[in-house]
Write a protein that holds these residues in place. Sequence first.
Motif, mmCIF file in Angstrom:
data_model
loop_
_atom_site.group_PDB
_atom_site.id
_atom_site.type_symbol
_atom_site.label_atom_id
_atom_site.label_comp_id
_atom_site.label_asym_id
_atom_site.label_seq_id
_atom_site.Cartn_x
_atom_site.Cartn_y
_atom_site.Cartn_z
ATOM 1 N N PHE A 1 0.938 -1.210 0.079
ATOM 2 C CA PHE A 1 -0.054 0.097 -0.118
ATOM 3 C C PHE A 1 1.117 1.188 0.288
ATOM 4 O O PHE A 1 0.438 2.310 0.138
ATOM 5 N N ASP A 2 2.082 1.046 -0.494
ATOM 6 C CA ASP A 2 3.130 2.225 -0.446
ATOM 7 C C ASP A 2 2.995 2.693 -1.908
ATOM 8 O O ASP A 2 3.492 2.090 -2.862
ATOM 9 N N SER A 3 2.434 3.565 -2.228
ATOM 10 C CA SER A 3 2.230 4.065 -3.772
ATOM 11 C C SER A 3 3.417 4.562 -4.335
ATOM 12 O O SER A 3 3.885 4.692 -5.579
ATOM 13 N N LEU B 1 0.199 -17.036 -5.308
ATOM 14 C CA LEU B 1 -0.931 -16.184 -4.297
ATOM 15 C C LEU B 1 -0.219 -14.924 -3.996
ATOM 16 O O LEU B 1 -0.844 -13.818 -4.076
ATOM 17 N N ALA B 2 1.233 -14.985 -3.899
ATOM 18 C CA ALA B 2 1.927 -13.808 -3.475
ATOM 19 C C ALA B 2 1.697 -12.654 -4.612
ATOM 20 O O ALA B 2 1.713 -11.634 -4.541
ATOM 21 N N TRP B 3 2.080 -13.162 -5.572
ATOM 22 C CA TRP B 3 2.093 -12.535 -7.042
ATOM 23 C C TRP B 3 0.615 -11.861 -7.129
ATOM 24 O O TRP B 3 0.750 -10.711 -7.465
ATOM 25 N N VAL B 4 -0.370 -12.744 -6.898
ATOM 26 C CA VAL B 4 -1.631 -12.124 -7.250
ATOM 27 C C VAL B 4 -1.825 -10.984 -6.137
ATOM 28 O O VAL B 4 -2.336 -9.753 -6.367
ATOM 29 N N TRP B 5 -1.630 -11.272 -5.011
ATOM 30 C CA TRP B 5 -1.694 -10.096 -3.780
ATOM 31 C C TRP B 5 -0.738 -9.033 -4.223
ATOM 32 O O TRP B 5 -1.300 -8.011 -3.809
ATOM 33 N N SER B 6 0.302 -8.929 -4.827
ATOM 34 C CA SER B 6 0.932 -7.854 -5.313
ATOM 35 C C SER B 6 0.197 -6.979 -6.334
ATOM 36 O O SER B 6 0.459 -5.888 -6.299
ATOM 37 N N TYR B 7 -0.167 -7.821 -7.282
ATOM 38 C CA TYR B 7 -0.738 -7.184 -8.609
ATOM 39 C C TYR B 7 -1.880 -6.536 -8.370
ATOM 40 O O TYR B 7 -2.053 -5.432 -8.674
ATOM 41 N N MET C 1 -3.992 1.126 -6.767
ATOM 42 C CA MET C 1 -3.424 2.279 -6.386
ATOM 43 C C MET C 1 -1.987 2.699 -7.127
ATOM 44 O O MET C 1 -1.701 3.586 -6.627
ATOM 45 N N GLY C 2 -1.704 1.856 -7.792
ATOM 46 C CA GLY C 2 -0.179 2.273 -8.205
ATOM 47 C C GLY C 2 -0.158 3.370 -9.393
ATOM 48 O O GLY C 2 -1.440 3.789 -9.680
ATOM 49 N N ASN C 3 0.847 3.867 -9.846
ATOM 50 C CA ASN C 3 1.256 4.743 -10.898
ATOM 51 C C ASN C 3 0.422 3.961 -12.216
ATOM 52 O O ASN C 3 0.351 2.581 -12.237
ATOM 53 N N LEU D 1 -9.973 -0.545 -13.891
ATOM 54 C CA LEU D 1 -9.212 0.018 -14.748
ATOM 55 C C LEU D 1 -9.646 0.294 -16.207
ATOM 56 O O LEU D 1 -9.349 1.036 -17.015
ATOM 57 N N LEU D 2 -10.354 -0.815 -16.505
ATOM 58 C CA LEU D 2 -10.966 -0.677 -18.092
ATOM 59 C C LEU D 2 -12.010 0.165 -17.846
ATOM 60 O O LEU D 2 -12.037 1.086 -18.940
#
Length: 571
Positions: free
Chosen positions: A123-125, A143-149, A155-157, A194-195
Amino acid sequence: MAAAAPPEEEKSVQEEVSLLILLAQQVIKSPQEAESSKLDCAELARQIDRLSSAAPSLYDRPVRRIAADITKTLDRALSLARKCRHGGLLRHLFSITTTADFRKVSKLLDSSIGDMRWLLSLFDSDETNLSLPPIAASNDPILAWVWSYIPTILMGNLKDRVDAANELASLAKDNDRNKKIIVEEDGILPLLKLLKEGASPEAQIAAANALYNIGTDQERVRMIVDVTGLPIIVRVLGEAQTRVQIPIANLMARMAELDPFARGIFVIENVTRPLISLLSMDLVLPLVLDVAKQLPGKDSINSIVQLNREIARTQRYLNSPAHSSSFSSSDGSSRGGHHKKEKEREAETPELKLKLQVSCAEALWKLSKGSISTSRRITETKGLLCLAKIIEKEIGDLQFNCLMTVMEITMFAECNTELRRADFKTNSPAAKAVFDQLLRVIQEGNNPTLQIASIRSIAAIALGKFACPDNFNSSQHSKAIIDFEGVPALRAVVGANDQARVHGLKLLCYLALSASNSKALEQARALNALEGAARSVVPQNPDLRELFATAINNLTLHRTGAHFHRQSIAP
């Protein structure tokens, strides 16, 4: 037999975090109450103090999983700390703690600290963290990759959001387990967000591709429907750039093919209008003259006037700003946006336009399948004229998809009297245009490629719908097929040994029912063809037994009558 215990209700994120805080506070107080292993208890308290930072609250799936794991660790730490309280010699003997016990708990707490730090980094932008938390590194890296993406998409740029959506699309491609994880971890809504936002064409393409790769069965398609994703998809189709519209149309086609309920919602959202508009974007007014030339000389002037008026109305409708921008925003800028889109479209390469038309035609085909509502919408928007023109002018996938759409529409025209009489009358310009092109496709059936063979098969199916006795105008259509020299080509189809044969034989039977006295049928030896096919085809298709018997009987009676007539006039 004891009654089953009721299932536990899922705790809220606040409840999960509150429990963590309570347990952490109890362990932190443990050094004050300990009578033994004070230093070890104090070290546990220091570790837990580092762990007890504020928990994030936006994307809660990893919060829940990590919180549950940390809860178990804190329970173990608290249990260990309580063993160190003064409780008498006997109690002390039965609750002996060792340095190894503290080591194990300390290691678990280190892992929990790593999990929480990783969780906070999501949650760090200003930071994109693609590392693995200890909990997932040892259990399930996907699971970790999905949690990251997913939080990155939220919230990302912009660049990171596009990259994360592309990564989800890659994970979902050809891997059902990954698709299941993405859905279970609430990945659909961020992709739709996003769409919808339309921050860039690249972002919309990435989101559409990810949804396309996820929605590969009815259950997952229904999940997209259930979160009201279809209105978003339809709106983007009407507003986006050409390169975005292509994956959107592909997504529509897949969803419509897999889920009848999705087809119904698409119809409610009136998706046929933008699809037909995009499909016909290069059709111009000379269509009026082209089709008018096809009218036979005996047709009245009124028929030609009717034809010109109908096609002119179609062109005005398809080219109107209101039609093309019917899914634009209501902020007063739709007209300007329409002109901008038209300029952008004019600058697109022919190859990109063709891809869009192919995708839109496939979407119409899949939406028409099993849907009388879609068939009506297509005919109401004069889409049959567009389909006929494309079948006439195009080849390859675009022509094939349009033929498939016509086949679905004619199937409903066969069983729906209202649709049949409204749009498939003998004097209907749209029906005539489609009918003439189907005949032309059958006449060109000598092309050796597999695709053209498939097109011949589809045309035989569609023509069968026109000539079927249940069709209100079957006699006129049968006569037209014969007049256009369709029987020799049809005879070639029934002589083959592929999927086109059965459809061709059914069409030949229909012609025998309506026009058994035709010289073309006699010259093509239709009776011999049906008699031979009856021995091989009917046993495998018992529902055709009565049709074959009636058609053979009609042709036999005609042959007998003709033979008797020739004998009676012989010198």
